[in-house]
Scaffold this motif. Structure first.
Motif, PDB file in Angstrom:
ATOM      1  N   ASN A 170      -1.320  -0.235   5.473  1.00 52.70           N
ATOM      2  CA  ASN A 170      -1.468  -1.338   6.678  1.00 52.70           C
ATOM      3  C   ASN A 170      -2.007  -2.574   6.183  1.00 52.70           C
ATOM      4  O   ASN A 170      -1.786  -3.496   6.454  1.00 52.70           O
ATOM      5  CB  ASN A 170      -1.977  -0.666   7.942  1.00 52.70           C
ATOM      6  CG  ASN A 170      -1.261   0.366   8.810  1.00 52.70           C
ATOM      7  OD1 ASN A 170      -0.086   0.258   8.649  1.00 52.70           O
ATOM      8  ND2 ASN A 170      -1.772   1.197   9.335  1.00 52.70           N
ATOM      9  N   ASN A 171      -3.138  -2.294   5.307  1.00 51.27           N
ATOM     10  CA  ASN A 171      -4.058  -3.371   5.070  1.00 51.27           C
ATOM     11  C   ASN A 171      -3.298  -4.064   3.896  1.00 51.27           C
ATOM     12  O   ASN A 171      -3.296  -5.585   3.915  1.00 51.27           O
ATOM     13  CB  ASN A 171      -5.108  -2.759   3.978  1.00 51.27           C
ATOM     14  CG  ASN A 171      -6.170  -3.937   3.704  1.00 51.27           C
ATOM     15  OD1 ASN A 171      -6.334  -5.006   4.259  1.00 51.27           O
ATOM     16  ND2 ASN A 171      -7.040  -3.700   2.619  1.00 51.27           N
ATOM     17  N   TYR A 172      -2.369  -3.504   2.966  1.00 50.28           N
ATOM     18  CA  TYR A 172      -1.650  -4.095   2.065  1.00 50.28           C
ATOM     19  C   TYR A 172      -0.360  -4.966   2.800  1.00 50.28           C
ATOM     20  O   TYR A 172      -0.239  -6.216   2.331  1.00 50.28           O
ATOM     21  CB  TYR A 172      -0.593  -3.317   1.254  1.00 50.28           C
ATOM     22  CG  TYR A 172       0.060  -3.887   0.089  1.00 50.28           C
ATOM     23  CD1 TYR A 172      -0.429  -4.756  -0.801  1.00 50.28           C
ATOM     24  CD2 TYR A 172       1.322  -3.682   0.389  1.00 50.28           C
ATOM     25  CE1 TYR A 172       0.425  -5.267  -1.787  1.00 50.28           C
ATOM     26  CE2 TYR A 172       2.330  -4.394  -0.522  1.00 50.28           C
ATOM     27  CZ  TYR A 172       1.798  -5.084  -1.867  1.00 50.28           C
ATOM     28  OH  TYR A 172       2.740  -5.526  -2.542  1.00 50.28           O
ATOM     29  N   ALA A 173      -0.029  -4.652   3.811  1.00 48.70           N
ATOM     30  CA  ALA A 173       1.265  -5.075   4.636  1.00 48.70           C
ATOM     31  C   ALA A 173       0.656  -6.418   5.000  1.00 48.70           C
ATOM     32  O   ALA A 173       1.253  -7.607   5.324  1.00 48.70           O
ATOM     33  CB  ALA A 173       1.671  -4.169   5.637  1.00 48.70           C
ATOM     34  N   LEU A 174      -0.396  -6.401   5.777  1.00 50.28           N
ATOM     35  CA  LEU A 174      -1.224  -7.479   6.406  1.00 50.28           C
ATOM     36  C   LEU A 174      -1.921  -8.409   5.421  1.00 50.28           C
ATOM     37  O   LEU A 174      -1.372  -9.872   5.702  1.00 50.28           O
ATOM     38  CB  LEU A 174      -2.531  -7.059   7.082  1.00 50.28           C
ATOM     39  CG  LEU A 174      -2.379  -6.106   8.375  1.00 50.28           C
ATOM     40  CD1 LEU A 174      -3.796  -5.621   8.827  1.00 50.28           C
ATOM     41  CD2 LEU A 174      -1.680  -7.040   9.468  1.00 50.28           C
ATOM     42  N   ASN A 175      -1.873  -8.136   4.332  1.00 54.49           N
ATOM     43  CA  ASN A 175      -2.455  -9.347   3.227  1.00 54.49           C
ATOM     44  C   ASN A 175      -0.808  -9.896   2.686  1.00 54.49           C
ATOM     45  O   ASN A 175      -1.223 -10.929   2.384  1.00 54.49           O
ATOM     46  CB  ASN A 175      -2.708  -8.605   1.963  1.00 54.49           C
ATOM     47  CG  ASN A 175      -4.357  -7.881   2.274  1.00 54.49           C
ATOM     48  OD1 ASN A 175      -5.112  -8.844   2.949  1.00 54.49           O
ATOM     49  ND2 ASN A 175      -4.652  -6.922   1.411  1.00 54.49           N
ATOM     50  N   LEU A 176       0.259  -9.255   2.875  1.00 52.28           N
ATOM     51  CA  LEU A 176       1.259  -9.901   2.428  1.00 52.28           C
ATOM     52  C   LEU A 176       1.988 -11.041   3.743  1.00 52.28           C
ATOM     53  O   LEU A 176       2.286 -12.042   3.306  1.00 52.28           O
ATOM     54  CB  LEU A 176       2.600  -8.861   2.389  1.00 52.28           C
ATOM     55  CG  LEU A 176       2.534  -7.944   0.938  1.00 52.28           C
ATOM     56  CD1 LEU A 176       3.577  -6.828   1.024  1.00 52.28           C
ATOM     57  CD2 LEU A 176       2.690  -8.935  -0.236  1.00 52.28           C
ATOM     58  N   ARG A 177       1.867 -10.474   4.638  1.00 49.05           N
ATOM     59  CA  ARG A 177       1.847 -11.486   5.873  1.00 49.05           C
ATOM     60  C   ARG A 177       1.023 -12.547   5.878  1.00 49.05           C
ATOM     61  O   ARG A 177       1.374 -13.694   6.129  1.00 49.05           O
ATOM     62  CB  ARG A 177       1.878 -10.730   7.272  1.00 49.05           C
ATOM     63  CG  ARG A 177       3.102  -9.544   7.456  1.00 49.05           C
ATOM     64  CD  ARG A 177       2.556  -8.672   8.733  1.00 49.05           C
ATOM     65  NE  ARG A 177       3.812  -7.761   8.934  1.00 49.05           N
ATOM     66  CZ  ARG A 177       3.797  -6.958  10.119  1.00 49.05           C
ATOM     67  NH1 ARG A 177       2.680  -7.141  10.924  1.00 49.05           N
ATOM     68  NH2 ARG A 177       4.852  -5.950  10.035  1.00 49.05           N
ATOM     69  N   LEU A 178      -0.240 -12.294   5.554  1.00 42.43           N
ATOM     70  CA  LEU A 178      -1.059 -13.527   5.483  1.00 42.43           C
ATOM     71  C   LEU A 178      -0.820 -14.424   4.504  1.00 42.43           C
ATOM     72  O   LEU A 178      -0.565 -15.642   4.524  1.00 42.43           O
ATOM     73  CB  LEU A 178      -2.628 -13.024   5.575  1.00 42.43           C
ATOM     74  CG  LEU A 178      -3.697 -13.901   5.291  1.00 42.43           C
ATOM     75  CD1 LEU A 178      -3.644 -14.687   6.627  1.00 42.43           C
ATOM     76  CD2 LEU A 178      -5.015 -13.243   5.038  1.00 42.43           C
ATOM     77  N   GLN A 179      -0.396 -14.200   3.124  1.00 40.18           N
ATOM     78  CA  GLN A 179      -0.008 -14.694   2.076  1.00 40.18           C
ATOM     79  C   GLN A 179       1.311 -15.494   2.464  1.00 40.18           C
ATOM     80  O   GLN A 179       1.378 -17.126   2.168  1.00 40.18           O
ATOM     81  CB  GLN A 179       0.105 -13.875   0.831  1.00 40.18           C
ATOM     82  CG  GLN A 179      -0.939 -13.392   0.313  1.00 40.18           C
ATOM     83  CD  GLN A 179      -0.511 -12.524  -0.971  1.00 40.18           C
ATOM     84  OE1 GLN A 179       0.560 -12.277  -1.252  1.00 40.18           O
ATOM     85  NE2 GLN A 179      -1.811 -12.041  -1.620  1.00 40.18           N
ATOM     86  N   GLN A 180       2.088 -15.003   3.144  1.00 41.01           N
ATOM     87  CA  GLN A 180       3.495 -15.449   3.746  1.00 41.01           C
ATOM     88  C   GLN A 180       3.207 -16.497   4.681  1.00 41.01           C
ATOM     89  O   GLN A 180       3.664 -17.798   4.643  1.00 41.01           O
ATOM     90  CB  GLN A 180       4.443 -14.613   4.014  1.00 41.01           C
ATOM     91  CG  GLN A 180       5.195 -13.603   3.068  1.00 41.01           C
ATOM     92  CD  GLN A 180       6.005 -12.653   3.622  1.00 41.01           C
ATOM     93  OE1 GLN A 180       6.154 -12.770   5.061  1.00 41.01           O
ATOM     94  NE2 GLN A 180       6.669 -11.700   2.868  1.00 41.01           N
ATOM     95  N   ALA A 181       2.224 -16.477   5.489  1.00 40.08           N
ATOM     96  CA  ALA A 181       1.783 -17.432   6.534  1.00 40.08           C
ATOM     97  C   ALA A 181       1.167 -18.533   5.941  1.00 40.08           C
ATOM     98  O   ALA A 181       1.313 -19.820   6.283  1.00 40.08           O
ATOM     99  CB  ALA A 181       1.064 -16.523   7.808  1.00 40.08           C
TER     100      ALA A 181
END
Length: 237
Positions: free
Chosen positions: A220-231
């Motif tokens: 979950n933490n990794y997915a949140l990091n990806l979304r944060l980078q995309q954003a």
């Protein structure tokens, strides 16, 4: 005791026969009943018949001291024998009690004391039979004394052994109490160890569940990091 004949006073070395039909009064000891018989030949012979266990010199001396009076000599010899017997009994009882006489300072009789007593009794005897009686009384008293001492020693040994056994029992009871306490402590420790093992097993069973939760959290933490980078990239354009 043989009866003795009471005749008129005359020399005890004379030998005057009495008529066969004549009878004279005889002196008896208290324990004897009167028996009529022909008189002995002389006062000395009558004394020898009445006191066969006494020495001849003792009988002659008794007649001389009483003026050749047979009855008086007989009574005197009976009295002397009674006194000697009472004295022997008194000394024997004193020895049996552990002392010899009042002037012995109540000391405990030793082997030498018993030998001295035996010798004194034999030397004071009036004849062989009297010596045998006196020696038998001393030996009987010695046997009673030894038996009494043996019983006392056995009683002392028994009491000492009883005290020692009681002390051993008390020591064993103390050791038993200490052992019971040690067993109780060991039992408590064993119970605590078993409880700790149960808790450890429970924790071991929970480890996989926590590991799974950790992996999920990491994903979950990794997915949140990806979304944060995309954003962030979309905002920069």
């Amino acid at each position: 005791m043989s009866a003795v004949y009471c005749g008129s006073k005359r020399s005890y070395f004379e030998d005057i026969p009495s008529p066969p039909s004549s009878k004279r009064f005889r002196c008896y000891s208290p324990s004897e009943s009167p028996i009529w018989s022909s008189p002995p030949s002389s006062p000395l012979d009558q004394l020898r018949s009445a006191f066969p266990h006494l020495e001849l010199t003792v009988l002659v001396k008794a007649l001389e001291e009483h003026g050749n009076d047979l009855c008086a000599a007989t009574r005197s010899l009976h009295s002397e024998e009674k006194k000697a017997e009472e004295l022997a009994n008194k000394e024997s009882h004193a020895v049996a009690g552990g002392t010899f006489s009042a002037d012995s300072d109540n000391h405990q009789a030793s082997g030498d004391d018993w030998v001295a007593l035996l010798i004194r009794e034999v030397t004071q005897s009036t004849g062989i039979d009297d010596a045998k009686v006196r020696a038998a009384k001393v030996l009987q008293s010695l046997e009673q004394t030894l038996s009494s001492r043996a019983r006392e020693e056995a009683g002392k040994i028994f009491q000492e052994e009883k005290v020692a056994v009681q002390q051993q029992v008390e020591d064993l009871m103390k050791d038993n109490t200490v052992l019971k306490r040690a067993v109780a402590i060991q039992h408590e420790r064993h119970k605590a160890f078993e409880d700790a093992n149960q808790q450890l097993e429970l924790l071991k069973q929970l480890i996989p569940q926590y590991q799974e939760k950790i992996r999920n959290l990491e994903m979950n933490n990794y997915a949140l990091n990806l979304r944060l980078q995309q954003a962030e990239q979309g905002n920069s354009c």
